[in-house]
Every structure is written in C-alpha cells, then in structure tokens.
Scaffold this active site. Structure first.
Site, short mmCIF file in Angstrom:
data_model
loop_
_atom_site.label_atom_id
_atom_site.label_comp_id
_atom_site.label_asym_id
_atom_site.label_seq_id
_atom_site.Cartn_x
_atom_site.Cartn_y
_atom_site.Cartn_z
CE LYS A 1 52.94 13.79 46.16
NZ LYS A 1 51.10 13.29 45.31
CE LYS B 1 52.45 17.61 44.78
NZ LYS B 1 51.24 16.47 43.66
C1 PBG Z 1 48.35 13.17 44.85
C2 PBG Z 1 48.52 14.29 44.62
C3 PBG Z 1 48.73 15.20 45.12
C4 PBG Z 1 48.91 16.28 44.55
C5 PBG Z 1 49.19 16.08 43.34
N1 PBG Z 1 48.95 14.76 43.12
C6 PBG Z 1 48.39 15.45 46.75
C7 PBG Z 1 48.91 14.27 48.17
O1 PBG Z 1 50.04 14.09 47.61
O2 PBG Z 1 47.88 13.88 48.58
C8 PBG Z 1 49.38 17.69 45.23
C9 PBG Z 1 48.41 18.87 44.73
C10 PBG Z 1 48.59 20.04 45.81
O3 PBG Z 1 48.39 20.42 46.65
O4 PBG Z 1 48.45 20.98 44.85
N2 PBG Z 1 49.21 12.25 43.91
ZN ZN Z 2 47.75 9.85 44.81
#
Ligand code: PBG
Ligand code: ZN
Length: 325
Positions: free
Chosen positions: A192, A249
């Site tokens: 991520k 992601k």
């Molecule tokens: C936070 C989280 C995020 C997403 C899922 N869980 C974003 C972030 O790190 O701020 C992303 C989801 C998206 O943009 O569709 N833990």
């Molecule tokens: Zn978070």
C-alpha cells in the site's frame, strides 16, 4: 508473404473473443461499502458514481441490490461517530457486521477493513506518541489486533488491515487463532503506497490525516512510490506472517508492482482500484471525455493481465452491466 498476418486474429468479434488471454468475470469483484454510525440519511461520496456512506438500514438495502447484480463479496469500512485517540470502541461496526451476517448468512463473503484512521481525531492510522509527531508501532498493532478480533467474532469472514504498521498480520493471526477463529482469513494491504489517489475515500471514511498536526501525511508508514523493493519486502513479510490474500493499492499507477509481486509470490493477489482512480474515470465520463464502460473494462483488464485474481472496485456493482455491454 501476405501483407496481413497478425490482423487476421483481430478481424471479427468471434476471433477476438477466442484469442483473449485474460477474461473478466463478475465473480472476481469485491465491492467496498461504508457504514457510518449515527448517520440519518445515506450520502453520496463526492466524485464517485453510485457509491454511498450508508446508514445501517440503507446498507442492508445496498447489499440486497448488489446481490441482485451478481456481487456477493464486500469490503466493509465502519466509520464511528465518536473520535478517540485511544481505547477505541468497535461496537458500532461489530453490530453492523452481526446484523449483515444474520440477514445474509453465507450468501455473502464479508471482509472488514481494520484501521484506526476513521476513529482518531487526527486521522492517522494508529496511536500517536505524546509529541504527536510519530505513529507508535506496537501500541497501534495491539489496538488493531483487538479490532480485528471483534470484527471476526461479530461474523466477518475476513479482516483486512490497511494501517501499514509492522507486525500486524502476525498479531491478528495469533489473536484469531487463540479465540478459535482459525477459519477467518486475513487479506493484507501488503503493498500500500503513500498515494494521492485516496481523496474521495478520506471524505467518505472521515480519515484525512494531519488536522492541526506536525505529522501531515502517511509517508512514515505507507510505502514510497519510488520503492518497489519495499513493496516486495512487505509482501514477503505479510505472506510469512500468515496473510491469505495480498493487496496492491492503488492499481493503475502500480501495475508494475502487481506484475512483479504476483510473479514472485504465489499467493492470491487482489488489486484495489482506489477512490481517486475511480473518480478519474467517473469524472472524465461525466464530462463526456471518455466512455465509462470502455475505460472501466480497460483498467480491469490491465489488473487481470498484471496478475490480480480479484479486483476491489467501487464500480463492482456495475461490472455485470459493463461486461454485458
Ligand atoms: C486507510 C485506507 C485508505 C484506503 C483504504 N483504507 C486510504 C488512506 O490510506 O488514507 C484507500 C481507499 C481508497 O482510496 O479507495 N487506512
Ligand atoms: Zn487507516
């Protein structure tokens, strides 16, 4: 030699269907859902088509509608009403999970996101130190394992830690196993990245970081976009700690990472087409600048080509319609 050689296999719809190397199917999609505690009426998420912050009642209706579209796998984000920086309560989200499970039984597969950024006053994915300039790793991991356990006890098939702290997969696996929940899966956000493609999500989940803080972003825990090697280390580590499914992601900006990691690590791979990526397609389409069906299918095909067996997409509920178009 004939002038035409490679074009013969592109000549008509039938031969194009026969020669395809990857195929999309509605079975491979996971639909994200937002359940917001204390909300009176459901709200649309800015930038996204047909995606909502649901109340507990509208959530059930939404799942019903999604099932009718052939979607049976979900990733739920619980958004608590009261923000706290420690001693988090997971009661509201656990209640919703239990209600969904009672209503739909094994007709659906329910994964639940595990993080703290929708809970905290500051929007970070963990517990801060006293100076409020650093996310404490181990204190955060124990709070995350506690959340995951409660979600699994409430009936989640799968828990999905998205916080990017070190050691949380092992901590969650051991908490679940000790509670006799060894059949519940872990889908780890392994690769991520610290991305600018999370905008609409942060509004939906009330999780934008850095309000009145020195720590303004998530760069000290999410992966630097310039470090695919770090993504590989994270994925190997999470696989070793017991993750059942690994996520890359965002999706389109990290196809190289998905291709590399899925070739190296033989685990089921998911890709998360994030809210910012989705808004890119939906806003282009709204302005008449792309065909939404073709843009969506092209992006999903790319994920499949790069090695994802499953696709987490805000447009999952449109997949059957789009695939039939
Ligand atoms: C936070 C989280 C995020 C997403 C899922 N869980 C974003 C972030 O790190 O701020 C992303 C989801 C998206 O943009 O569709 N833990
Ligand atoms: Zn978070």
């Amino acid at each position: 030699m004939a002038a035409m050689s490679l074009r013969r296999n592109r000549d008509n719809r039938h031969i194009r269907e026969l020669t395809r190397e990857v195929r999309l199917h509605v079975e491979q999609f996971i639909q994200p859902l937002f359940a917001v505690e204390g909300l009176r009426e459901r709200e649309a998420v800015p930038g996204l088509v047909d995606v909502y912050r649901d109340t507990s009642e509208t959530l059930l209706q939404q799942i019903e509608a999604d099932l009718a579209q052939g979607i049976s796998k979900f990733l739920l984000f619980g958004v608590p009403a009261r923000k706290q920086d420690r001693d988090f309560s997971h009661a509201a989200t656990s209640d919703i999970i239990a209600t969904v499970r009672r209503r739909f039984g094994s007709d659906i597969w329910l994964a639940v996101d595990v993080c703290l950024c929708s809970h905290t006053t500051h929007g970070h994915c963990g517990i801060l130190n006293d100076n409020r300039d650093h996310v404490l790793n181990d204190a955060s991991v124990s709070a995350l394992a506690d959340a995951a356990l409660q979600f699994a006890q409430a009936g989640a098939d799968c828990v999905a830690p998205s916080d990017m702290q070190d050691g949380r997969v092992a901590a969650i696996r051991s908490a679940l196993d000790q509670a006799g929940l060894e059949r519940r899966a872990i889908m780890s956000y392994a690769a991520k990245f610290d991305s600018a493609f999370y905008g609409p999500f942060r509004l939906a989940a009330e999780s934008a970081p850095g309000r009145d803080l020195p720590l303004r972003d998530r760069a000290s825990y999410q992966i630097d976009p310039a470090r695919p090697g770090d993504a590989l280390l994270c994925a190997e580590r999470d696989a070793a700690e017991g993750a059942d499914i690994l996520i890359v992601k965002p999706g389109l900006p990290y196809l190289d990472v998905l291709a590399l990691l899925s070739a190296r690590i033989h685990k089921p791979w998911a890709v998360y087409q994030t809210s910012g990526e989705q808004a890119g397609i939906d806003l282009l389409a709204e302005h008449g600048l792309t065909n939404p069906v073709r843009a969506q299918l092209e992006s999903w095909t790319a994920f499949s080509r790069a090695g994802a067996s499953m696709i987490i997409s805000y447009a999952a509920r449109r997949a059957r319609r789009y695939l039939a178009a």
